[in-house]
Design a protein around this motif. Structure first.
Motif, PDB file in Angstrom:
ATOM      1  N   MET A 173     -29.937 -13.020 -20.016  1.00  0.00           N
ATOM      2  CA  MET A 173     -29.099 -14.011 -20.682  1.00  0.00           C
ATOM      3  C   MET A 173     -28.475 -13.463 -21.961  1.00  0.00           C
ATOM      4  O   MET A 173     -29.074 -12.668 -22.685  1.00  0.00           O
ATOM      5  CB  MET A 173     -29.931 -15.251 -20.989  1.00  0.00           C
ATOM      6  N   GLY A 174     -27.261 -13.948 -22.259  1.00  0.00           N
ATOM      7  CA  GLY A 174     -26.531 -13.569 -23.457  1.00  0.00           C
ATOM      8  C   GLY A 174     -25.690 -12.330 -23.241  1.00  0.00           C
ATOM      9  O   GLY A 174     -26.214 -11.254 -22.979  1.00  0.00           O
ATOM     10  N   GLU A 175     -24.373 -12.459 -23.361  1.00  0.00           N
ATOM     11  CA  GLU A 175     -23.496 -11.323 -23.079  1.00  0.00           C
ATOM     12  C   GLU A 175     -23.452 -10.334 -24.240  1.00  0.00           C
ATOM     13  O   GLU A 175     -23.768 -10.677 -25.393  1.00  0.00           O
ATOM     14  CB  GLU A 175     -22.086 -11.815 -22.762  1.00  0.00           C
ATOM     15  N   THR A 176     -23.037  -9.099 -23.936  1.00  0.00           N
ATOM     16  CA  THR A 176     -22.907  -8.059 -24.957  1.00  0.00           C
ATOM     17  C   THR A 176     -21.457  -7.643 -25.178  1.00  0.00           C
ATOM     18  O   THR A 176     -21.204  -6.671 -25.900  1.00  0.00           O
ATOM     19  CB  THR A 176     -23.743  -6.820 -24.590  1.00  0.00           C
ATOM     20  N   SER A 177     -20.511  -8.361 -24.596  1.00  0.00           N
ATOM     21  CA  SER A 177     -19.097  -8.198 -24.955  1.00  0.00           C
ATOM     22  C   SER A 177     -18.869  -9.124 -26.147  1.00  0.00           C
ATOM     23  O   SER A 177     -18.411 -10.256 -25.999  1.00  0.00           O
ATOM     24  CB  SER A 177     -18.192  -8.575 -23.780  1.00  0.00           C
ATOM     25  N   ILE A 178     -19.227  -8.637 -27.328  1.00  0.00           N
ATOM     26  CA  ILE A 178     -19.507  -9.536 -28.447  1.00  0.00           C
ATOM     27  C   ILE A 178     -18.243  -9.963 -29.198  1.00  0.00           C
ATOM     28  O   ILE A 178     -17.956  -9.536 -30.313  1.00  0.00           O
ATOM     29  CB  ILE A 178     -20.555  -8.929 -29.392  1.00  0.00           C
ATOM     30  N   ARG A 179     -17.527 -10.902 -28.585  1.00  0.00           N
ATOM     31  CA  ARG A 179     -16.419 -11.569 -29.255  1.00  0.00           C
ATOM     32  C   ARG A 179     -16.972 -12.392 -30.427  1.00  0.00           C
ATOM     33  O   ARG A 179     -18.176 -12.635 -30.544  1.00  0.00           O
ATOM     34  CB  ARG A 179     -15.696 -12.510 -28.292  1.00  0.00           C
ATOM     35  N   GLY A 180     -16.076 -12.908 -31.232  1.00  0.00           N
ATOM     36  CA  GLY A 180     -16.497 -13.762 -32.333  1.00  0.00           C
ATOM     37  C   GLY A 180     -17.100 -15.069 -31.865  1.00  0.00           C
ATOM     38  O   GLY A 180     -17.809 -15.737 -32.627  1.00  0.00           O
ATOM     39  N   ASN A 181     -16.844 -15.442 -30.612  1.00  0.00           N
ATOM     40  CA  ASN A 181     -17.401 -16.689 -30.063  1.00  0.00           C
ATOM     41  C   ASN A 181     -18.510 -16.396 -29.048  1.00  0.00           C
ATOM     42  O   ASN A 181     -18.755 -17.189 -28.147  1.00  0.00           O
ATOM     43  CB  ASN A 181     -16.304 -17.527 -29.408  1.00  0.00           C
ATOM     44  N   VAL A 182     -19.184 -15.249 -29.197  1.00  0.00           N
ATOM     45  CA  VAL A 182     -20.222 -14.850 -28.249  1.00  0.00           C
ATOM     46  C   VAL A 182     -21.363 -15.860 -28.256  1.00  0.00           C
ATOM     47  O   VAL A 182     -21.726 -16.414 -29.298  1.00  0.00           O
ATOM     48  CB  VAL A 182     -20.744 -13.436 -28.588  1.00  0.00           C
ATOM     49  N   SER A 183     -21.925 -16.109 -27.078  1.00  0.00           N
ATOM     50  CA  SER A 183     -23.059 -17.025 -26.947  1.00  0.00           C
ATOM     51  C   SER A 183     -24.340 -16.237 -26.707  1.00  0.00           C
ATOM     52  O   SER A 183     -24.358 -15.278 -25.942  1.00  0.00           O
ATOM     53  CB  SER A 183     -22.833 -17.996 -25.785  1.00  0.00           C
ATOM     54  N   ARG A 184     -25.424 -16.673 -27.324  1.00  0.00           N
ATOM     55  CA  ARG A 184     -26.714 -16.019 -27.154  1.00  0.00           C
ATOM     56  C   ARG A 184     -27.392 -16.502 -25.878  1.00  0.00           C
ATOM     57  O   ARG A 184     -26.982 -17.479 -25.253  1.00  0.00           O
ATOM     58  CB  ARG A 184     -27.625 -16.306 -28.339  1.00  0.00           C
ATOM     59  N   GLY A 185     -28.449 -15.794 -25.499  1.00  0.00           N
ATOM     60  CA  GLY A 185     -29.266 -16.194 -24.366  1.00  0.00           C
ATOM     61  C   GLY A 185     -30.718 -16.338 -24.773  1.00  0.00           C
ATOM     62  O   GLY A 185     -31.059 -16.318 -25.962  1.00  0.00           O
ATOM     63  N   ASP A 186     -31.585 -16.447 -23.775  1.00  0.00           N
ATOM     64  CA  ASP A 186     -33.011 -16.637 -24.054  1.00  0.00           C
ATOM     65  C   ASP A 186     -33.882 -15.776 -23.151  1.00  0.00           C
ATOM     66  O   ASP A 186     -34.913 -16.212 -22.664  1.00  0.00           O
ATOM     67  CB  ASP A 186     -33.390 -18.109 -23.933  1.00  0.00           C
ATOM     68  N   GLY A 187     -33.452 -14.528 -22.919  1.00  0.00           N
ATOM     69  CA  GLY A 187     -34.296 -13.596 -22.192  1.00  0.00           C
ATOM     70  C   GLY A 187     -33.948 -13.434 -20.734  1.00  0.00           C
ATOM     71  O   GLY A 187     -32.777 -13.361 -20.356  1.00  0.00           O
ATOM     72  N   VAL A 188     -34.965 -13.409 -19.878  1.00  0.00           N
ATOM     73  CA  VAL A 188     -34.802 -13.055 -18.467  1.00  0.00           C
ATOM     74  C   VAL A 188     -35.328 -14.183 -17.578  1.00  0.00           C
ATOM     75  O   VAL A 188     -36.363 -14.786 -17.864  1.00  0.00           O
ATOM     76  CB  VAL A 188     -35.550 -11.749 -18.138  1.00  0.00           C
ATOM     77  N   TYR A 189     -34.596 -14.448 -16.488  1.00  0.00           N
ATOM     78  CA  TYR A 189     -35.028 -15.372 -15.446  1.00  0.00           C
ATOM     79  C   TYR A 189     -35.143 -14.602 -14.128  1.00  0.00           C
ATOM     80  O   TYR A 189     -34.456 -13.603 -13.917  1.00  0.00           O
ATOM     81  CB  TYR A 189     -34.030 -16.519 -15.276  1.00  0.00           C
ATOM     82  N   ARG A 190     -35.999 -15.132 -13.251  1.00  0.00           N
ATOM     83  CA  ARG A 190     -36.191 -14.506 -11.937  1.00  0.00           C
ATOM     84  C   ARG A 190     -36.153 -15.570 -10.847  1.00  0.00           C
ATOM     85  O   ARG A 190     -36.694 -16.670 -10.998  1.00  0.00           O
ATOM     86  CB  ARG A 190     -37.528 -13.774 -11.887  1.00  0.00           C
ATOM     87  N   SER A 191     -35.511 -15.198  -9.733  1.00  0.00           N
ATOM     88  CA  SER A 191     -35.543 -16.016  -8.520  1.00  0.00           C
ATOM     89  C   SER A 191     -36.228 -15.227  -7.414  1.00  0.00           C
ATOM     90  O   SER A 191     -35.981 -14.025  -7.266  1.00  0.00           O
ATOM     91  CB  SER A 191     -34.130 -16.397  -8.077  1.00  0.00           C
ATOM     92  N   ASP A 192     -37.080 -15.888  -6.638  1.00  0.00           N
ATOM     93  CA  ASP A 192     -37.739 -15.263  -5.491  1.00  0.00           C
ATOM     94  C   ASP A 192     -37.236 -15.816  -4.161  1.00  0.00           C
ATOM     95  O   ASP A 192     -37.791 -15.481  -3.110  1.00  0.00           O
ATOM     96  CB  ASP A 192     -39.258 -15.463  -5.576  1.00  0.00           C
ATOM     97  N   ASP A 193     -36.197 -16.643  -4.224  1.00  0.00           N
ATOM     98  CA  ASP A 193     -35.681 -17.277  -3.009  1.00  0.00           C
ATOM     99  C   ASP A 193     -34.157 -17.253  -2.971  1.00  0.00           C
ATOM    100  O   ASP A 193     -33.516 -18.214  -2.603  1.00  0.00           O
ATOM    101  CB  ASP A 193     -36.211 -18.704  -2.873  1.00  0.00           C
ATOM    102  N   ALA A 194     -33.597 -16.107  -3.384  1.00  0.00           N
ATOM    103  CA  ALA A 194     -32.142 -15.881  -3.308  1.00  0.00           C
ATOM    104  C   ALA A 194     -31.349 -16.905  -4.107  1.00  0.00           C
ATOM    105  O   ALA A 194     -30.259 -17.302  -3.716  1.00  0.00           O
ATOM    106  CB  ALA A 194     -31.677 -15.845  -1.859  1.00  0.00           C
ATOM    107  N   GLY A 195     -31.896 -17.335  -5.249  1.00  0.00           N
ATOM    108  CA  GLY A 195     -31.153 -18.202  -6.153  1.00  0.00           C
ATOM    109  C   GLY A 195     -31.428 -19.675  -6.028  1.00  0.00           C
ATOM    110  O   GLY A 195     -30.877 -20.464  -6.794  1.00  0.00           O
ATOM    111  N   ARG A 196     -32.279 -20.079  -5.082  1.00  0.00           N
ATOM    112  CA  ARG A 196     -32.532 -21.517  -4.926  1.00  0.00           C
ATOM    113  C   ARG A 196     -33.353 -22.085  -6.073  1.00  0.00           C
ATOM    114  O   ARG A 196     -33.206 -23.256  -6.426  1.00  0.00           O
ATOM    115  CB  ARG A 196     -33.226 -21.783  -3.592  1.00  0.00           C
ATOM    116  N   SER A 197     -34.228 -21.271  -6.675  1.00  0.00           N
ATOM    117  CA  SER A 197     -35.001 -21.700  -7.830  1.00  0.00           C
ATOM    118  C   SER A 197     -35.204 -20.508  -8.755  1.00  0.00           C
ATOM    119  O   SER A 197     -35.083 -19.350  -8.325  1.00  0.00           O
ATOM    120  CB  SER A 197     -36.349 -22.285  -7.399  1.00  0.00           C
ATOM    121  N   TRP A 198     -35.527 -20.804 -10.021  1.00  0.00           N
ATOM    122  CA  TRP A 198     -35.663 -19.757 -11.031  1.00  0.00           C
ATOM    123  C   TRP A 198     -36.841 -20.076 -11.947  1.00  0.00           C
ATOM    124  O   TRP A 198     -37.199 -21.237 -12.139  1.00  0.00           O
ATOM    125  CB  TRP A 198     -34.398 -19.670 -11.889  1.00  0.00           C
TER     126      TRP A 198
END
Length: 450
Positions: free
Chosen positions: A89-114
């Motif tokens: 989470m959180g991009e590194t193309s750091i424009r002046g309006n860049v948004s932060r993230g909160d680390g890493v998420y994982r899915s074990d079912d091809a995106g159905r849950s995280w």
């Protein structure tokens, strides 16, 4: 006019609904399913993770209800098990309006849950790579806080699928990892780039003594700095660096380097020495926003550099030509290791899929991920909504349609540009004023389309 109090019960049951426009917004993270040719994913900088099962003809969000933040900076599907997906989470193309993230998420079912895996204070993640044969071994390039120093920066490694993390490469509290590449011919070899950068309210600093290129030969246990190896600039300050190991030729590595004497560089001995390739400035403009490089998995001489345009070389990085895509400001590329003709591109206009090596691409007018700086409404019944979209035009869309759905035929631009405010004349909603950069102000008459 006296103040009026509205009973909250009158709108308690109201729900938001999407009115569009369904044209894509900025995407800096993309990935593909290594087995199912029709399945791809992209990470929006403001809308989470999206998935297609029909090669980009339609997309749906798969992260709503699971993610606490919307900005996705990195995305990876495990080559050995496509059910396993990691999102940083959180991009590194750091424009002046860049948004932060909160680390890493994982899915074990091809995106159905995280599920959330921690690293929340990294805030901005540039890349994630997964071991080609073990989905539990994963590496994260964490840039860290954009607006000031912090400790949670560098390359993190997990050997238990994200249950625990170890910081295996750390330079300082003011420089973090921005790119990471694993050698497909030997997954114990990885290359990482460290970027010293900071945003302030009125400034952008890119580069410093802590920026550089690093390599591990033992899966992250130990690292060697390559920044001053023969062929690379021996003095001066490094900025942002993109790195890509070739899967087609053992030992070949490409780097796109921000430096006073920057260029594209190539190594054929695992980074021990380098040769200088193209010096074209169009490959290196606004490095803090771009500087992404990708090696073709089957042809060692084919390499892509993403900038305002998408550039491709077929001679080992000596010369480049532009590959046409639907939108400019290109940021991310995934190329199928088994079929390099199959790929997905992410840019400021969304995500687009190609099965022809970039000769043709799927539409970007099917993704409800556009980012708006400002919005306003008029006094019609039903009313129209107006906005200025990032790296796109202004647009007006109806709040509802008599046809049962809102179609593109009901959209129109109203002048101005991406950065400006929009004002609608209160007693005549067909007259719209819009601003943009440099003090531009336009007047639009919707009645006469002028």
């Amino acid at each position: 006019m006296t103040e009026q109090t509205i009973d909250p019960g009158l709108y308690a049951s109201m729900e938001y609904r999407c009115i569009g426009p369904h044209r894509g917004g900025r995407v800096v993270a993309v990935a593909g399913d290594p087995l199912d040719r029709n399945v791809f994913y992209f990470g929006s900088t403001g809308g989470g993770v999206w998935k297609t099962t029909d090669g980009g003809q339609s997309w749906r969000n798969v992260s709503d209800g699971y993610f606490r933040y919307a900005s996705v900076g990195a995305l990876a599907v495990a080559p050995s098990d496509p059910n396993v997906i990691y999102a940083g989470m959180g991009e590194t193309s750091i424009r002046g309006n860049v948004s932060r993230g909160d680390g890493v998420y994982r899915s074990d079912d091809a995106g159905r849950s995280w599920r959330h895996l921690g690293l929340a204070e990294t805030q901005n993640i540039g890349e994630i790579v997964i071991h080609p044969h073990n989905p539990e071994v994963v590496y994260v390039a964490a840039l860290g806080h954009v607006w000031g120093p912090n400790a949670e920066r560098g390359v993190y490694r997990s050997t238990d699928g994200g249950a625990t993390w170890r910081l295996v490469l750390h330079k300082s509290s003011k420089a973090g990892a921005v790119d990471l590449s694993i050698d497909p011919t030997n997954p114990r070899i990885l290359y990482a780039t460290i970027w010293q950068a900071e945003r302030g309210p009125h400034y952008m600093s890119s580069g410093g003594e802590d920026s550089g290129i690093w390599r591990t030969m033992d899966g992250g246990e130990t690292w060697q700095e390559l920044s001053r190896r023969p062929g690379l600039p021996q003095t001066g300050v490094y900025g942002k660096i993109g790195i890509a190991a070739s899967g087609a030729k053992a030992g070949r590595v490409y780097a796109i380097v921000e430096h006073e004497y920057g260029a594209l560089f190539r190594s054929d001995n695992y980074g021990d020495s380098w040769s200088r390739g193209s010096e074209d400035r169009d490959l290196r403009t606004r490095a803090w926003y771009y500087h992404h490089i990708y090696a073709d998995p089957q042809d060692a001489d084919v390499v892509w550099v993403l900038n305002v345009d998408a550039w491709r070389s077929i001679d080992g990085g000596n010369t480049f030509s532009v590959v046409q895509v639907h939108h400019g400001d290109t940021h991310a590329l995934w190329i199928d290791p088994r079929d390099p003709q199959r790929m997905i591109m992410g840019d400021d206009g969304g995500a687009e899929v190609s099965y022809t090596g970039g000769a043709s691409w799927s539409t970007i007018l099917n993704q409800a991920t556009s980012e708006f700086y400002h919005v306003t409404v008029d006094n019609r019944v039903p009313y129209r909504v107006y906005g200025a979209q990032q790296d796109n035009t202004t647009i007006s869309v109806p709040s509802r349609s008599n046809s049962g759905f809102i179609s593109t035929s009901e959209w129109y631009t109203v002048g101005g540009g991406e950065s400006g405010y929009i004002a609608v004349k209160p007693d005549d909603p067909d007259i719209v004023f819009a601003g943009s950069y440099g003090g531009l102000l336009t007047r639009y008459d919707a009645r006469h389309r002028l």
